[in-house]
Scaffold this active site. Structure first.
Site, PDB file in Angstrom:
ATOM      1  N   HIS C 133       0.868  -1.187   0.000  1.00 18.68           N
ATOM      2  CA  HIS C 133       0.000   0.000   0.000  1.00 18.68           C
ATOM      3  C   HIS C 133       0.903   1.236   0.000  1.00 18.68           C
ATOM      4  CE1 HIS C 133      -2.813   2.949   1.792  1.00 18.68           C
ATOM      5  NE2 HIS C 133      -3.791   2.143   1.396  1.00 18.68           N
ATOM      6  N   ASP C 210       2.851  -4.796   8.190  1.00 17.23           N
ATOM      7  CA  ASP C 210       1.684  -3.946   7.977  1.00 17.23           C
ATOM      8  C   ASP C 210       0.451  -4.837   8.106  1.00 17.23           C
ATOM      9  OD1 ASP C 210      -0.496  -2.640   6.954  1.00 17.23           O
ATOM     10  OD2 ASP C 210       0.494  -1.920   5.139  1.00 17.23           O
ATOM     11  N   GLN C 213      -4.767  -4.860   7.006  1.00 17.91           N
ATOM     12  CA  GLN C 213      -5.828  -5.752   6.543  1.00 17.91           C
ATOM     13  C   GLN C 213      -5.959  -6.995   7.409  1.00 17.91           C
ATOM     14  OE1 GLN C 213      -8.097  -5.132   4.315  1.00 17.91           O
ATOM     15  NE2 GLN C 213      -7.182  -3.190   3.674  1.00 17.91           N
ATOM     16  N   LYS C 236     -10.380  -0.198  10.495  1.00 16.44           N
ATOM     17  CA  LYS C 236     -10.561  -1.393   9.663  1.00 16.44           C
ATOM     18  C   LYS C 236     -10.941  -2.602  10.497  1.00 16.44           C
ATOM     19  CE  LYS C 236      -7.181   0.046   6.178  1.00 16.44           C
ATOM     20  NZ  LYS C 236      -7.869   0.465   4.951  1.00 16.44           N
ATOM     21  N   CYS C 374      -4.694   2.493  -3.772  1.00 14.07           N
ATOM     22  CA  CYS C 374      -3.441   2.939  -3.155  1.00 14.07           C
ATOM     23  C   CYS C 374      -2.327   1.920  -3.306  1.00 14.07           C
ATOM     24  CB  CYS C 374      -3.630   3.275  -1.673  1.00 14.07           C
ATOM     25  SG  CYS C 374      -4.699   4.666  -1.399  1.00 14.07           S
TER      26      CYS C 374
HETATM   27  C1  LIG Z   1      -2.437  -2.927   3.472  1.00 15.07           C
HETATM   28  C2  LIG Z   1      -2.680  -1.537   3.963  1.00 15.07           C
HETATM   29  N1  LIG Z   1      -1.695  -0.836   4.521  1.00 15.07           N
HETATM   30  C3  LIG Z   1      -1.875   0.401   5.006  1.00 15.07           C
HETATM   31  C4  LIG Z   1      -3.094   1.004   4.950  1.00 15.07           C
HETATM   32  C5  LIG Z   1      -3.234   2.392   5.499  1.00 15.07           C
HETATM   33  O1  LIG Z   1      -4.087   2.393   6.606  1.00 15.07           O
HETATM   34  P1  LIG Z   1      -4.679   3.758   7.163  1.00 15.07           P
HETATM   35  O2  LIG Z   1      -5.223   4.485   5.978  1.00 15.07           O
HETATM   36  O3  LIG Z   1      -5.724   3.339   8.116  1.00 15.07           O
HETATM   37  O4  LIG Z   1      -3.572   4.510   7.796  1.00 15.07           O
HETATM   38  C6  LIG Z   1      -4.167   0.302   4.379  1.00 15.07           C
HETATM   39  C7  LIG Z   1      -5.528   0.847   4.281  1.00 15.07           C
HETATM   40  O5  LIG Z   1      -5.849   1.808   3.656  1.00 15.07           O
HETATM   41  C8  LIG Z   1      -3.959  -0.983   3.861  1.00 15.07           C
HETATM   42  O6  LIG Z   1      -4.945  -1.680   3.300  1.00 15.07           O
END
Ligand SMILES: Cc1ncc(COP(=O)(O)O)c(C=O)c1O
Ligand SMILES: Cc1ncc(COP(=O)(O)O)c(C=O)c1O
Lengths: 135, 418, 418, 135
Positions: C133, C210, C213, C236, C374
């Site tokens: 991401h 990370d 998910q 999430k 993203c």
């Molecule tokens: C795999 C992954 N990493 C990072 C993020 C970033 O999370 P957040 O936007 O809650 O900071 C997301 C979600 O958008 C994600 O799906």
């Protein structure tokens, strides 16, 4: 001298007389006001435990394989806490000190007030006392 | 009844009406009615704000900005609408000058980092004041360390007022930014920010205003002030925790590199080259605090519907009355006696530990704050470990002040017994 | 009825019971029942979480950690209790290894900044994967630029799986940190993080996971994984927006400098010298998102009360069934066909623009996400501009999948008309 | 040719026939499918307006002090939007283009869908068209 458990029980019984935080607070303040002062020579950086809002000077020593504590604070309330801890912990063996969970703190229903870990130095004080018993 | 009296009575009924909107103010603490005088730490929230939160999560909750579905579009629209509301609330020119952050602390860190990277070099100077909150000290210390810059501090006098002469002498070509608290959270001083900004702008030096305290009491007008950055926290102005604002002039924001990296702040990402959005999005990385921003919007609506001038007058009455009464008590010394003061009353009681006294007030259901209030340098200046701080908001009453003063007297007597 | 059938029926009634806890799922959109398949973007919230928010603001709201009054003590206690809950939820050794952040993005930025400053020097290497991401790409790009380090990328195959051989060859003495997504948000791939961590640890290289998910689908056990950092987002995993977690091993956190400066993270502030708290407080500057952290605690309670293994099985059924049905439609190609997959289904429909199709589904009350999610580098790899992504959570049903598939067919027919 | 105001009104009338977003969507898709294709030579970087999820190629030219627009997109929906904009804006004078607020976008009740500023390129497209009229 009472055992550690008896000393804890006595405190619990004492506090059972009070219904409100108001009364308990005043009792602790009284204990604080009655705490014998610590010799000025121990009120230095070496003996200081810094809380966020009050300072404690703690002097630990051994005599006859028992551990003794003397302490002082700029807060009367903390001095009251010290009085309680000294009642329970001072004059005990290292093992007694190491092993006690100090359940009276919960039992007198003041956990939230006494355990403001970052506001006053109670937690750090107990930690220091236990550390001294470890040596 | 005199006109004055009529006004007072109708003010009282207005306060009662307002108080009814705040569920927490109806509470008892240890069986005593809660008296909440810790408003400078955080304000309480009207039910309209709580409802906005529940409603949002029950009806629109979705991730924003790229979603083509109904919820996401609703949520995006609501979120962006708050940007417009904030623009109007502080009289900014464009909603693109409004960046949502976690709060004042993060807003200042963002500027320290990004402005620092863009504009601050070895030997440059940043000016703050001796009455700053740690959140307006430490970010600059960290930045000055990284950028090898120098942090200069405008001194204060015994009333807790800035020494403006010293400030004027401090300005030089090396000065890259000035960051000043609008209303001191430990002294109550209202600083002459307009004057500071004018002096700075004569030398083209940008000025950041820490409006954490002022945004709830004063009307903030960035157009009139002409400040270059301004920071505030939702939680201190009836809104939820976790949201805040950084206002910045577009000319500056445009030149500043991103702060955090992540989703939503990019134009395009590849392992060779990543490009960034324009402000404000460049500075909003990752999923934002959507719900709280929307509820912050409800807090602004609530504030906008009030007669804030009248309420400010009421707060000033609370302050004056409390100061008068407190000073009658033996051994009490007020810390912070500036001519221009907001409804924040800091004091010490001779021979009595501030925390002990704060705890006594707590036993009476009265919430004040004790300690250094995250302004250690102020305490060092006054050579005291901390103060007791009663901070009033418009929902407080004269009756509450009376109860507070009488508890104070009792507490001091009790603690002075030896 | 067979035992299998009985199980299925009771599962269904369990899902109905769970759905009833989510007010938003009772909603109609354009007069049609909402079908929410955008769970990878953000999950919906049970009423228990909304109640926790309202309750907190109605009963305890106060600023935490230094207040001696009742509300502040309650709030501090509740806030710190959530730290303990998170510790247990991810099986960390100590609650002091739990740092509250705004979310995954901020957690990663914090590590990139602070770990970078402490440990990364010119020529050092950071490894990520080609399926990250943007939030796990851009922070490292920014940090590598500052620290003059090199960002290495583990490639993927056509199924969207990591090429583990390439990874093994990439490891060297220059590798300072590896940061890997546990479950890809655009492909659904579940990565072999345990294997990656083991390989890295043989060379004493720390690994960050990370878990944005995975935290909602999988049981996270940092003790077993032995990862060094882990990031996740409350929003999430049934919790509110604006809160998240960074887990870090104390040995590392202790050596890392602060990220943001401000109130609460300091030991003592003066203009000569400022000293910092120990972790986790060192990394929590300013007023935290107290209410949302507490409500996040309610989300964890809610999750803990469920039979998560059964629900995971249900999610896997949804995924398999949806994949089967979707593949029957002419011209549909699934993107992300790893052996190990979470309930995320990405696909494209030949000749049809993903956004157009997503908008058609929206007209039917079905929420999916379209675009690059993203993860632009993933799209570049598959040489597509974006996908349609349906992401399922345990409160979704087979009936919803049926409605989705039939709408999909209609939409494709409509859009293919020329 | 109809005036700008008449063209807007006609669109508003057309959309008044539809009650639901579903129907409006399908109508816009139809318009998109009927949009005359843009000459391939204009489909280059120079003419591209990048939205987050779709691209638009916009070709503007002047003839007889009127401004004309031709455009294309990889999204049929966006092509439908283009068709609407062309109907209203193409063949107008620079002043007409500069001064219109395009109130039909609100009036047809699709603001939330058409103004997904960051998802499709509508806002950027209008901006570009207005900019061309400024020159
Ligand atoms: C795999 C992954 N990493 C990072 C993020 C970033 O999370 P957040 O936007 O809650 O900071 C997301 C979600 O958008 C994600 O799906
Ligand atoms: C003057 C001042 N500046 C900055 C802050 C920091 O605000 P926050 O903690 O909301 O980030 C505060 C409040 O604590 C404050 O009173």
């Amino acid at each position: 001298m009472k055992t550690l458990a008896e000393a804890e029980q006595e405190i619990i019984n004492d506090f059972a007389l009070f219904d409100t935080w108001d009364e308990k607070y005043q009792y602790i303040i009284e204990l604080g006001q009655q705490l014998p002062p610590l010799d000025d020579k121990f009120k230095n950086e070496e003996h200081k435990i810094k809380g966020c809002q009050s300072s404690v000077w703690l002097h630990c020593y051994r005599d006859n394989s028992k551990i003794y504590f003397r302490a002082d604070s700029d807060s009367t309330f903390v001095k009251g806490e010290i009085a309680l801890l000294i009642k329970v912990l001072s004059g005990r063996t290292p093992d007694e000190i190491k092993n006690t969970s100090l359940h009276f703190i919960d039992a007198i229903g003041l956990r939230q007030h006494l355990s403001m870990t970052r506001a006053n130095g109670l937690a750090s004080m107990i930690k220091k006392m236990k550390e001294y018993a470890e040596v | 009844m005199t006109a004055e009296k009529v006004k007072q009575v109708s003010m009282n009924s207005e306060i009662i009406r307002i108080r009814n909107d705040f569920p927490i103010l109806q509470q008892n603490v240890y069986g005593k009615p809660l008296i909440y005088f810790d408003n400078a730490a955080t304000s309480q929230k009207p039910r309209q704000v709580l409802q906005a939160l529940s409603e949002y999560y029950s009806k629109q909750n979705a991730n924003i900005h790229r979603g083509v579905h109904y919820l996401s579009q609703q949520a995006s629209e609501m979120y962006e609408q708050v940007r417009v509301k904030v623009r109007d609330f502080i009289h900014a020119r464009s909603e693109h000058e409004i960046i949502f952050t976690r709060g004042t602390t993060e807003s200042i860190n963002l500027v320290a980092h990004s402005f620092g990277n863009a504009f601050v070099n070895k030997g440059d100077e940043i000016i703050i004041t001796a009455m700053e909150h740690h959140s307006n000290i430490v970010p600059w210390q960290l930045m000055c360390e990284t950028r090898k810059a120098v942090l200069k501090v405008i001194p204060i006098n015994d009333n807790g007022e800035l020494l403006m002469e010293s400030f004027n002498q401090m300005l030089s070509e090396r000065t890259k930014l000035i960051s000043v608290v609008h209303i001191s959270n430990s002294l109550g001083t209202i600083n002459p920010v307009k004057q500071i900004i004018e002096a700075a702008h004569q030398r083209s030096i940008p000025v950041m205003i820490d409006a954490a305290q002022s945004a709830i009491h004063e009307e903030i007008n960035v157009a009139q002030l002409d400040c270059d950055f301004l920071a505030m926290s939702s939680h201190k102005m009836l809104g939820p925790t976790g949201a805040g604002v950084l206002y910045g002039k577009m000319e500056l924001l445009e030149k500043m590199p991103p702060y955090q990296g992540g989703g939503d702040m990019i134009q395009s990402v590849s392992f060779n080259e990543t490009t960034y959005q324009n402000p404000p999005f460049r500075f909003e990385a990752g999923t934002q605090n959507i719900a709280d921003v929307i509820a912050f919007g409800a807090a602004l609506d609530y504030l906008n519907a009030l007669d804030r001038k009248d309420l400010l007058r009421h707060e000033q009455q609370l302050l004056q009355y409390a100061a008068e009464q407190v000073q009658k008590i033996d051994g009490i010394r007020i810390i912070g006696t500036a001519k221009e003061k907001a409804s924040i009353l800091s004091f010490i009681a001779e021979g009595v530990n501030a925390m002990d006294l704060g705890m006594y007030l707590d036993t009476q259901g009265i919430a004040v704050r004790t300690g250094h209030h995250c302004t250690e340098p102020v305490m060092d200046f006054f050579k005291i470990p901390g103060t007791i701080r009663a901070s009033f908001l418009f929902y407080n009453t004269i009756n509450e002040v009376d109860a507070f003063v009488s508890a104070l007297e009792k507490g001091i007597t009790l603690l002075n017994k030896k």
